[in-house]
Write a protein that holds these residues in place. Structure first.
Motif, PDB file in Angstrom:
ATOM      1  N   TRP A 134       0.823  -1.215   0.000  1.00  0.00           N
ATOM      2  CA  TRP A 134       0.000   0.000   0.000  1.00  0.00           C
ATOM      3  C   TRP A 134       0.854   1.261   0.000  1.00  0.00           C
ATOM      4  O   TRP A 134       0.533   2.237   0.677  1.00  0.00           O
ATOM      5  N   SER A 135       1.976   1.225  -0.693  1.00  0.00           N
ATOM      6  CA  SER A 135       2.773   2.451  -0.816  1.00  0.00           C
ATOM      7  C   SER A 135       3.389   2.473  -2.213  1.00  0.00           C
ATOM      8  O   SER A 135       3.236   1.517  -2.986  1.00  0.00           O
ATOM      9  N   LEU A 178      -2.978  -9.032  -1.860  1.00  0.00           N
ATOM     10  CA  LEU A 178      -2.449  -7.658  -1.840  1.00  0.00           C
ATOM     11  C   LEU A 178      -1.309  -7.478  -2.840  1.00  0.00           C
ATOM     12  O   LEU A 178      -1.202  -6.436  -3.481  1.00  0.00           O
ATOM     13  N   GLN A 179      -0.484  -8.513  -2.969  1.00  0.00           N
ATOM     14  CA  GLN A 179       0.614  -8.436  -3.959  1.00  0.00           C
ATOM     15  C   GLN A 179       0.034  -8.313  -5.357  1.00  0.00           C
ATOM     16  O   GLN A 179       0.539  -7.563  -6.186  1.00  0.00           O
ATOM     17  N   GLU A 180      -1.032  -9.041  -5.605  1.00  0.00           N
ATOM     18  CA  GLU A 180      -1.655  -8.972  -6.936  1.00  0.00           C
ATOM     19  C   GLU A 180      -2.188  -7.555  -7.208  1.00  0.00           C
ATOM     20  O   GLU A 180      -1.967  -6.996  -8.284  1.00  0.00           O
ATOM     21  N   ILE A 181      -2.817  -6.966  -6.215  1.00  0.00           N
ATOM     22  CA  ILE A 181      -3.367  -5.615  -6.405  1.00  0.00           C
ATOM     23  C   ILE A 181      -2.234  -4.599  -6.614  1.00  0.00           C
ATOM     24  O   ILE A 181      -2.314  -3.727  -7.471  1.00  0.00           O
ATOM     25  N   ALA A 182      -1.170  -4.756  -5.823  1.00  0.00           N
ATOM     26  CA  ALA A 182      -0.062  -3.791  -5.912  1.00  0.00           C
ATOM     27  C   ALA A 182       0.830  -4.045  -7.124  1.00  0.00           C
ATOM     28  O   ALA A 182       1.614  -3.171  -7.512  1.00  0.00           O
ATOM     29  N   GLY A 183       0.749  -5.253  -7.681  1.00  0.00           N
ATOM     30  CA  GLY A 183       1.608  -5.601  -8.811  1.00  0.00           C
ATOM     31  C   GLY A 183       3.063  -5.753  -8.398  1.00  0.00           C
ATOM     32  O   GLY A 183       3.976  -5.394  -9.154  1.00  0.00           O
ATOM     33  N   ILE A 184       3.281  -6.248  -7.179  1.00  0.00           N
ATOM     34  CA  ILE A 184       4.651  -6.459  -6.695  1.00  0.00           C
ATOM     35  C   ILE A 184       4.794  -7.891  -6.171  1.00  0.00           C
ATOM     36  O   ILE A 184       3.790  -8.575  -5.960  1.00  0.00           O
ATOM     37  N   CYS A 185       6.050  -8.304  -5.954  1.00  0.00           N
ATOM     38  CA  CYS A 185       6.267  -9.626  -5.372  1.00  0.00           C
ATOM     39  C   CYS A 185       7.206  -9.495  -4.175  1.00  0.00           C
ATOM     40  O   CYS A 185       8.405  -9.296  -4.331  1.00  0.00           O
ATOM     41  N   VAL A 186       6.612  -9.551  -2.995  1.00  0.00           N
ATOM     42  CA  VAL A 186       7.395  -9.506  -1.760  1.00  0.00           C
ATOM     43  C   VAL A 186       7.827 -10.923  -1.399  1.00  0.00           C
ATOM     44  O   VAL A 186       8.938 -11.176  -0.979  1.00  0.00           O
ATOM     45  N   THR A 187       6.888 -11.845  -1.599  1.00  0.00           N
ATOM     46  CA  THR A 187       7.182 -13.236  -1.280  1.00  0.00           C
ATOM     47  C   THR A 187       6.525 -14.155  -2.310  1.00  0.00           C
ATOM     48  O   THR A 187       5.476 -13.815  -2.871  1.00  0.00           O
ATOM     49  N   SER A 188       7.185 -15.294  -2.556  1.00  0.00           N
ATOM     50  CA  SER A 188       6.668 -16.264  -3.529  1.00  0.00           C
ATOM     51  C   SER A 188       7.329 -17.603  -3.214  1.00  0.00           C
ATOM     52  O   SER A 188       8.246 -17.674  -2.388  1.00  0.00           O
ATOM     53  N   GLU A 189       6.903 -18.623  -3.939  1.00  0.00           N
ATOM     54  CA  GLU A 189       7.501 -19.950  -3.743  1.00  0.00           C
ATOM     55  C   GLU A 189       9.008 -19.891  -4.043  1.00  0.00           C
ATOM     56  O   GLU A 189       9.815 -20.504  -3.345  1.00  0.00           O
ATOM     57  N   GLU A 190       9.374 -19.128  -5.068  1.00  0.00           N
ATOM     58  CA  GLU A 190      10.787 -19.036  -5.464  1.00  0.00           C
ATOM     59  C   GLU A 190      11.597 -18.268  -4.410  1.00  0.00           C
ATOM     60  O   GLU A 190      12.697 -18.657  -4.057  1.00  0.00           O
ATOM     61  N   LYS A 191      11.027 -17.160  -3.930  1.00  0.00           N
ATOM     62  CA  LYS A 191      11.785 -16.310  -2.998  1.00  0.00           C
ATOM     63  C   LYS A 191      11.923 -16.938  -1.609  1.00  0.00           C
ATOM     64  O   LYS A 191      12.956 -16.836  -0.973  1.00  0.00           O
ATOM     65  N   HIS A 192      10.834 -17.534  -1.140  1.00  0.00           N
ATOM     66  CA  HIS A 192      10.833 -18.093   0.223  1.00  0.00           C
ATOM     67  C   HIS A 192      10.199 -19.482   0.208  1.00  0.00           C
ATOM     68  O   HIS A 192       9.058 -19.644   0.658  1.00  0.00           O
ATOM     69  N   PRO A 193      10.941 -20.479  -0.307  1.00  0.00           N
ATOM     70  CA  PRO A 193      10.339 -21.819  -0.459  1.00  0.00           C
ATOM     71  C   PRO A 193       9.884 -22.441   0.872  1.00  0.00           C
ATOM     72  O   PRO A 193       8.876 -23.153   0.900  1.00  0.00           O
ATOM     73  N   GLN A 205     -11.099  -0.916  -1.811  1.00  0.00           N
ATOM     74  CA  GLN A 205     -10.579  -0.035  -0.745  1.00  0.00           C
ATOM     75  C   GLN A 205      -9.231   0.587  -1.103  1.00  0.00           C
ATOM     76  O   GLN A 205      -8.622   1.263  -0.274  1.00  0.00           O
ATOM     77  N   LYS A 206      -8.760   0.331  -2.318  1.00  0.00           N
ATOM     78  CA  LYS A 206      -7.393   0.708  -2.686  1.00  0.00           C
ATOM     79  C   LYS A 206      -7.037   2.168  -2.348  1.00  0.00           C
ATOM     80  O   LYS A 206      -6.049   2.420  -1.668  1.00  0.00           O
ATOM     81  N   GLY A 207      -7.860   3.083  -2.765  1.00  0.00           N
ATOM     82  CA  GLY A 207      -7.576   4.505  -2.524  1.00  0.00           C
ATOM     83  C   GLY A 207      -7.480   4.810  -1.040  1.00  0.00           C
ATOM     84  O   GLY A 207      -6.562   5.495  -0.580  1.00  0.00           O
ATOM     85  N   ALA A 208      -8.405   4.259  -0.269  1.00  0.00           N
ATOM     86  CA  ALA A 208      -8.474   4.568   1.162  1.00  0.00           C
ATOM     87  C   ALA A 208      -7.298   3.971   1.933  1.00  0.00           C
ATOM     88  O   ALA A 208      -6.858   4.528   2.939  1.00  0.00           O
ATOM     89  N   LYS A 209      -6.780   2.836   1.491  1.00  0.00           N
ATOM     90  CA  LYS A 209      -5.736   2.144   2.264  1.00  0.00           C
ATOM     91  C   LYS A 209      -4.323   2.650   1.955  1.00  0.00           C
ATOM     92  O   LYS A 209      -3.410   2.439   2.750  1.00  0.00           O
ATOM     93  N   MET A 210      -4.139   3.310   0.821  1.00  0.00           N
ATOM     94  CA  MET A 210      -2.808   3.747   0.397  1.00  0.00           C
ATOM     95  C   MET A 210      -2.120   4.554   1.500  1.00  0.00           C
ATOM     96  O   MET A 210      -2.734   5.468   2.068  1.00  0.00           O
ATOM     97  N   ASN A 211      -0.892   4.194   1.827  1.00  0.00           N
ATOM     98  CA  ASN A 211      -0.058   4.887   2.816  1.00  0.00           C
ATOM     99  C   ASN A 211      -0.585   4.830   4.251  1.00  0.00           C
ATOM    100  O   ASN A 211      -0.218   5.645   5.085  1.00  0.00           O
TER     101      ASN A 211
END
Ligand SMILES: N[C@@H](CCC(=O)N[C@@H](CS)C(=O)NCC(=O)O)C(=O)O
Length: 223
Positions: free
Chosen positions: A115-116, A167-182, A214-220
């Motif tokens: 959300w940032s 949340l990762q899907e909405i943000a379009g980022i990858c903080v964690t995944s099977e590859e990153k943290h098996p 809720q995207k707009g409201a949750k940002m930051n």
């Protein structure tokens, strides 16, 4: 007659869901009351006047707030066959420390990463990476944070399953995944396999729709 147990919660809240999971794992019968956070009930406002948040556990005349405090209350009150904390004081202390780390460090960093934007997002993602690496190390050789069965730190980490995924899907980022943290990924698969967890995990599509709205409201904002 045993005192009635009521849980005030919200279906999409990981905090509500972790308490519900504790009740289910311990086999404690309860009535679930879904709150509308845009129009909070007088029961919620009267039972949690300080924070005005869910979850709230009402046990007879007693009221307990804050999800992790509620879970410890459940563990202390119902000594059923299922334990969320080990008996050994040092193991209990270690589990509580890990729970605090998950709740106060991992969860906010992952949430804020999603959300940032810009430099802030980069920093939160870096912090998440460091924290999730610690969780990977913690899980080495173990099925759950609690050992062979789901315990207090696993309940605290429920957010790292479907909520993080959505949340990762909405943000379009990858903080964690099977590859990153098996190891963490294996933990999440084992956790989600548990029958009681399935009953306390929201439907992915509904969760996605709710957070997208809720995207707009949750940002930051904090979780
Ligand atoms: N630290 C609290 C967090 C609870 C929380 O953030 N609840 C949110 C729903 S996910 C809430 O009730 N928000 C309503 C509000 O803040 O007005 C816990 O673990 O119980």
């Amino acid at each position: 007659m045993s005192e009635e147990v009521k849980l005030l919660g919200v279906w999409g809240s990981p905090f509500s869901r972790r308490v519900e999971l504790a009740l289910r794992l311990k086999g404690v019968p309860y009535d679930y009351i879904e709150e509308d956070l845009l129009n909070k009930s007088s029961l919620l406002l009267e039972s949690n006047p300080v924070c005005k948040q869910v979850p709230v556990l009402i046990h007879g005349e007693k009221t307990v707030v804050e999800s992790l405090i509620i879970i410890e209350y459940i563990e202390d009150t119902w000594s059923t066959a299922y334990s969320l904390l080990r008996k050994d004081p040092i193991e209990r202390a270690q589990a509580r420390f890990l729970t605090k780390f998950i709740d106060e460090k991992c969860l906010p960093a992952v949430w804020r990463s999603c959300w940032s934007q810009g430099e802030a997002q980069k920093n939160f993602m870096e912090e998440s990476k460091k924290n999730l690496r610690i969780l990977e190390d913690e899980l080495k050789g173990k099925k759950f944070f609690g050992g062979e069965s789901i315990g207090l730190p696993d309940l605290a980490a429920n957010f790292l399953t479907i909520w993080t995924d959505v949340l990762q899907e909405i943000a379009g980022i990858c903080v964690t995944s099977e590859e990153k943290h098996p190891i963490l990924w294996n933990w999440s698969q084992e956790f989600l396999k548990c029958d009681a967890v399935g009953k306390c995990t929201p439907d992915r599509q509904n969760l996605l729709a709710m957070f997208q709205a809720q995207k707009g409201a949750k940002m930051n904002k904090s979780p």
